[in-house]
Structure formats: structure tokens, C-alpha cells
Design an enzyme around this catalytic site. Structure first.
Site, PDB file in Angstrom:
ATOM      1  N   ASP A  29       0.868  -1.170   0.000  1.00 45.44           N
ATOM      2  CA  ASP A  29       0.000   0.000   0.000  1.00 45.44           C
ATOM      3  C   ASP A  29       0.911   1.228   0.000  1.00 45.44           C
ATOM      4  OD1 ASP A  29      -1.682   2.211   0.962  1.00 45.44           O
ATOM      5  OD2 ASP A  29      -3.137   0.655   1.497  1.00 45.44           O
ATOM      6  N   ILE A  30       0.679   2.169  -0.898  1.00 44.76           N
ATOM      7  CA  ILE A  30       1.568   3.345  -0.961  1.00 44.76           C
ATOM      8  C   ILE A  30       1.240   4.385   0.112  1.00 44.76           C
ATOM      9  CG2 ILE A  30       2.207   3.055  -3.374  1.00 44.76           C
ATOM     10  CD1 ILE A  30       0.226   5.372  -3.993  1.00 44.76           C
ATOM     11  N   HIS A  93     -10.160  -6.127  -2.773  1.00 43.09           N
ATOM     12  CA  HIS A  93      -8.823  -6.197  -2.199  1.00 43.09           C
ATOM     13  C   HIS A  93      -8.881  -6.433  -0.697  1.00 43.09           C
ATOM     14  CE1 HIS A  93      -9.935  -1.903  -2.116  1.00 43.09           C
ATOM     15  NE2 HIS A  93      -9.096  -1.747  -1.109  1.00 43.09           N
ATOM     16  N   HIS A  95      -6.566  -5.844   2.775  1.00 41.75           N
ATOM     17  CA  HIS A  95      -5.434  -5.190   3.433  1.00 41.75           C
ATOM     18  C   HIS A  95      -4.835  -6.181   4.421  1.00 41.75           C
ATOM     19  CE1 HIS A  95      -6.316  -0.900   2.360  1.00 41.75           C
ATOM     20  NE2 HIS A  95      -7.551  -1.388   2.228  1.00 41.75           N
TER      21      HIS A  95
END
Length: 135
Positions: A29-30, A93, A95
Site C-alpha cells: 500500500d503506498i 482487495h 489489506h
């Protein structure tokens, strides 16, 4: 139009990939909550995770498990937390977040600002652990 995640999977947008197989892709994750915060996505573009068929959903979680074990090896933590929110990008998605305490999973917490070099190091550490683990 392809989602940003589909464009990342296709290599049109760079990412810090940590793991990949024929059906799933995992990358950092950016805007991470902590070092090692990783996203797992299906390569097939599906907006809502529960629109995946049962076999695909199960396979995604098995893949996510292998990535979580690699994260835990690369970044020792009490557990790797899992969250499915899915509102920010219309592509299913998961996390995966290494946590020491429950508050590490609060998405309104300030995000880390990592350098490119730090992202590369984090991705390499997880990727190496994943390559050496059971998949």
C-alpha cells in the site's frame, strides 16, 4: 475503464510487488499504516469481494495467508491483521497489516511517509520471505 489495480497488475502503473501467482497479485500500500502494509487483489477485475465465486474467494484467502506469513516473517509482529473495506478502489482487495496492537488497524491513523528506497526494502523483505515459504 480499468481500475488502478488492474493497471498496476498489467504493469502500466508501477508498484512494489511482494507476491504473485496466476490469479492474485500482492503489493505494498503506498499509504501504509505501518511498514509491511500490503494489498492482495484478484487479477480478475471484480468490484466487491463477495461477488467472487466461492472457489476464487477461498483461493484469494489462501494466497493472502501465504503473504501474511511472509509479512510476519519479514516484520515480526503479534499478528497480521486483515481488513476488507473496498470503498476507495472499485476492485476487490484485502489489506494485510502487521500489528502490535488493535489500534494499528485504524485507517484514520496518520499514514507513513516512506521513501522509494524504504518501499523497495520492505517489498524485497516480504517477497524473499514469500518465495521461501509454503504457497
Amino acid at each position: 475503464m480499468a481500475t488502478i489495480f488492474s493497471r498496476i497488475i498489467a504493469g502500466e502503473i508501477p508498484s512494489y510487488k511482494v507476491a504473485e501467482n496466476d490469479k492474485f497479485y500482492a503489493f505494498l500500500d503506498i499509504n501504509p499504516l505501518v511498514k509491511g502494509h500490503t494489498l492482495v487483489v484478484p487479477k480478475r477485475e471484480v468490484d466487491y469481494i463477495f461477488d467472487l465465486d466461492d472457489d476464487e474467494l477461498a483461493a484469494m484467502h489462501v494466497f493472502a495467508k501465504s503473504v501474511a506469513l511472509a509479512i510476519q516473517q519479514a516484520f515480526p509482529c503479534k499478528k497480521v491483521g486483515e481488513a476488507v473495506i473496498g470503498l476507495e478502489v472499485p476492485h476487490a482487495h484485502i489489506h494485510l497489516i502487521p500489528i502490535q496492537k488493535e489500534s494499528d488497524m485504524i485507517f484514520s491513523n496518520p499514514k507513513l511517509k516512506l521513501t522509494n528506497e524504504e518501499f523497495v526494502e520492505v517489498a524485497a523483505a516480504i517477497s524473499q520471505a514469500w518465495e521461501g515459504g509454503d504457497k
